[in-house]
Design a protein around this motif. Structure first.
Motif, PDB file in Angstrom:
ATOM      1  N   LYS A 187      47.178  12.983 -24.550  1.00 15.93           N
ATOM      2  CA  LYS A 187      47.110  12.109 -23.483  1.00 15.93           C
ATOM      3  C   LYS A 187      47.930  12.215 -22.459  1.00 15.93           C
ATOM      4  N   LYS A 188      49.544  12.542 -22.776  1.00 15.90           N
ATOM      5  CA  LYS A 188      50.482  12.668 -22.031  1.00 15.90           C
ATOM      6  C   LYS A 188      50.391  14.098 -21.177  1.00 15.90           C
ATOM      7  N   VAL A 189      49.961  14.754 -22.017  1.00 14.45           N
ATOM      8  CA  VAL A 189      49.872  16.425 -21.351  1.00 14.45           C
ATOM      9  C   VAL A 189      48.771  16.245 -20.394  1.00 14.45           C
ATOM     10  N   LEU A 190      47.718  15.880 -20.842  1.00 16.93           N
ATOM     11  CA  LEU A 190      46.574  15.588 -19.908  1.00 16.93           C
ATOM     12  C   LEU A 190      47.006  15.247 -18.641  1.00 16.93           C
ATOM     13  N   ASP A 191      47.407  13.758 -18.558  1.00 17.06           N
ATOM     14  CA  ASP A 191      48.208  13.231 -17.270  1.00 17.06           C
ATOM     15  C   ASP A 191      48.725  14.090 -16.620  1.00 17.06           C
ATOM     16  N   SER A 192      49.592  14.832 -17.129  1.00 17.21           N
ATOM     17  CA  SER A 192      50.267  15.874 -16.336  1.00 17.21           C
ATOM     18  C   SER A 192      49.614  17.132 -15.580  1.00 17.21           C
ATOM     19  N   LEU A 193      48.801  17.250 -16.392  1.00 21.58           N
ATOM     20  CA  LEU A 193      47.600  18.463 -15.972  1.00 21.58           C
ATOM     21  C   LEU A 193      46.773  17.993 -14.752  1.00 21.58           C
ATOM     22  N   LEU A 194      46.217  16.947 -14.832  1.00 23.59           N
ATOM     23  CA  LEU A 194      45.525  16.542 -13.962  1.00 23.59           C
ATOM     24  C   LEU A 194      46.159  16.296 -12.376  1.00 23.59           C
ATOM     25  N   HIS A 195      47.447  16.562 -12.381  1.00 27.17           N
ATOM     26  CA  HIS A 195      47.944  16.708 -11.031  1.00 27.17           C
ATOM     27  C   HIS A 195      48.058  17.938 -10.514  1.00 27.17           C
ATOM     28  N   VAL A 196      47.689  18.966 -11.257  1.00 26.46           N
ATOM     29  CA  VAL A 196      47.710  20.342 -10.948  1.00 26.46           C
ATOM     30  C   VAL A 196      46.316  21.029 -11.043  1.00 26.46           C
ATOM     31  N   SER A 197      45.203  20.201 -11.157  1.00 29.27           N
ATOM     32  CA  SER A 197      43.948  20.703 -11.654  1.00 29.27           C
ATOM     33  C   SER A 197      43.413  21.727 -10.305  1.00 29.27           C
ATOM     34  N   HIS A 198      43.953  21.230  -8.968  1.00 31.66           N
ATOM     35  CA  HIS A 198      43.714  22.195  -7.936  1.00 31.66           C
ATOM     36  C   HIS A 198      43.725  23.623  -7.983  1.00 31.66           C
ATOM     37  N   LYS A 213      40.095   9.290 -13.801  1.00 26.46           N
ATOM     38  CA  LYS A 213      41.019   8.454 -12.771  1.00 26.46           C
ATOM     39  C   LYS A 213      41.533   7.242 -13.518  1.00 26.46           C
ATOM     40  N   ASN A 214      41.045   6.784 -14.711  1.00 26.46           N
ATOM     41  CA  ASN A 214      41.328   5.532 -15.134  1.00 26.46           C
ATOM     42  C   ASN A 214      41.809   6.121 -16.840  1.00 26.46           C
ATOM     43  N   ASP A 215      42.498   4.968 -17.114  1.00 29.05           N
ATOM     44  CA  ASP A 215      42.741   5.245 -18.860  1.00 29.05           C
ATOM     45  C   ASP A 215      41.561   5.391 -19.876  1.00 29.05           C
ATOM     46  N   PHE A 216      40.603   4.615 -19.495  1.00 27.46           N
ATOM     47  CA  PHE A 216      39.359   4.820 -20.338  1.00 27.46           C
ATOM     48  C   PHE A 216      38.769   6.102 -20.417  1.00 27.46           C
ATOM     49  N   MET A 217      38.738   6.850 -19.113  1.00 30.85           N
ATOM     50  CA  MET A 217      38.048   8.067 -18.962  1.00 30.85           C
ATOM     51  C   MET A 217      39.148   8.954 -19.382  1.00 30.85           C
ATOM     52  N   LYS A 218      40.370   8.964 -19.326  1.00 34.55           N
ATOM     53  CA  LYS A 218      41.422  10.019 -19.885  1.00 34.55           C
ATOM     54  C   LYS A 218      41.194   9.970 -21.310  1.00 34.55           C
ATOM     55  N   LYS A 219      41.225   8.617 -22.039  1.00 36.83           N
ATOM     56  CA  LYS A 219      41.049   8.896 -23.688  1.00 36.83           C
ATOM     57  C   LYS A 219      39.712   9.396 -23.985  1.00 36.83           C
TER      58      LYS A 219
END
Length: 408
Positions: A187-198, A213-219
């Motif tokens: 989850k922490k890695v996914l968080d960081s990757l969302l900022h460079v998804s472009h 965009k929210n914790d539920f969807m990230k989970k």
């Protein structure tokens, strides 16, 4: 003429050197590497407008500009110590001792690879080493490799390796432990990757990132993330697998990976082997600030900037007279931001050396740093602006405290 010494010949150091020399200052640049350019030398990527950013070309241009303006370079010389005596900064190297009225530290950043069982085998290296071998020295690190650590840096270098004809079997996570927690938790890695998804060439990845965009969807994203990963540039990005061992007799022969659950814990019996002749470990970057520490500059741990950074203001001045900082020593960012900071540092040094007409230029250059930061294609730390705000608040507290002390 006032003399300026710049330690570090990356984008910040070179830009500052050109700026100072253009104002008539006598400038000397010292770097431990044999070629000027710093981390620019290894960079090669396609920009949003379709043009290519070629770090070697950019560094050669800046280096030649500096030479044409009379800047002197001492390369392949490590700096062992710096100190202030009277009004002069003294820089100690293995070959010679240098003196200057103004000293700019543009020392950049270093990698912090995470430990993985088997990482002492020949053929294991940091991602930065693989980048330099490939893009600078034109030597393949191997034919088929595995990259351990999924972040902005490893993703960019994986693409560069593929462009050079090197097969990257996958990008995957390290095994979870106390040291690797942030880089091994899906989850922490996914968080960081969302900022460079472009950066992703896959429209599926770009669309999916907008939904989380929210914790539920990230989970949900982590839970249903494909076990074999999602391909970017035909390279599997695996957030549900981790390397538990690098194996080989006399050199790297491959890695043992295992499936992990959403908390990063290994699922017993899921182990499998992937053959490879080299392995890259990507643990991120941290500011190289030891020389500022030696000089006695106050420090603060700012996670949003990648580690400990010396206290400085927007004009790139530190708390010590005549000592300045620019580039990744102030926080991990891209080369364009570092160059913009180098411009501000160079203008500030010139201003403090008697060129008082530069006040408007300095103000404009500070604004340019913000604009460059806002438009940066790659952001190593998504909360970098918050980190800069923290440093600025600490600077203001420092100035206020010292004014009170002087008035007592």
């Amino acid at each position: 003429m006032n003399k300026v010494i710049i330690i570090g010949s990356g984008p910040a150091g070179l830009t500052a050197a050109v700026t100072c020399a253009d104002k008539g200052l006598d400038v000397l640049v010292i770097d431990e590497y044999m070629i000027a350019g710093g981390r620019l030398l290894g960079q090669l990527y396609e920009q949003p407008d379709g043009t290519w950013w070629n770090g070697i070309k950019e560094s050669n241009h800046l280096h030649q500009q500096a030479l044409d303006l009379g800047v002197k370079f001492h390369l392949n010389i490590p700096v062992s110590n710096i100190e202030k005596k009277d009004e002069s900064w003294i820089v100690y190297t293995e070959q010679k001792t240098f003196h200057a009225n103004n000293l700019l530290l543009a020392t950049g950043a270093a990698e912090s690879p995470v430990p993985v069982p088997g990482w002492t085998l020949p053929g294991v290296m940091s991602v930065g080493a693989a980048q330099v071998m490939t893009n600078v020295h034109r030597v393949k690190p191997g034919e088929r490799g595995v990259i351990i650590g999924v972040n902005v840096l490893s993703s960019a270098i994986a693409m560069e390796l593929q462009l050079a004809g090197v097969e990257v079997a996958c990008l995957t996570l390290p095994k979870l432990n106390q040291v690797t927690y942030d880089s091994a938790h899906p989850k922490k890695v996914l968080d960081s990757l969302l900022h460079v998804s472009h950066m992703a060439p896959s429209q599926f990845v770009k669309l999916g990132s907008k939904l989380m965009k929210n914790d539920f969807m990230k989970k949900l994203g982590v839970t249903f993330y494909p076990k074999n990963g999602i391909k970017m540039w035909d390279i599997p990005i695996q957030l549900r697998k981790a390397v538990i061992e690098i194996y080989g007799k006399d050199q790297v022969e491959g890695v043992t990976i295992a499936t992990i659950n959403t908390d990063g814990e290994v699922i017993p019996g899921s182990e499998e082997k992937i053959s490879a002749d080299f392995v890259c470990i990507a643990g991120g970057l941290y500011p190289l600030a030891e020389l500022a520490s030696v000089a006695g500059c106050p420090f603060y741990l700012v996670e949003e900037l990648g580690g400990y950074v010396p206290l400085h203001n927007e004009r790139m001045e530190t708390t010590l007279d005549g000592l300045y900082v620019a580039g990744n020593i102030t926080g991990i960012e891209g080369a364009k931001v570092a160059a913009a900071q180098g411009l501000t540092a160079g203008l500030t040094i010139a201003y403090n050396s008697g060129f008082e007409v530069l006040e408007n230029d300095i103000h404009a250059s500070i604004q340019a740093i913000e604009q460059t930061r806002d438009s940066a294609y790659i952001q190593f730390h998504p909360d970098v602006k918050e980190g800069k705000k923290i440093v600025q608040e600490q600077w203001e507290n420092y100035v206020t405290t010292n004014l009170k002390l002087k008035s007592v």
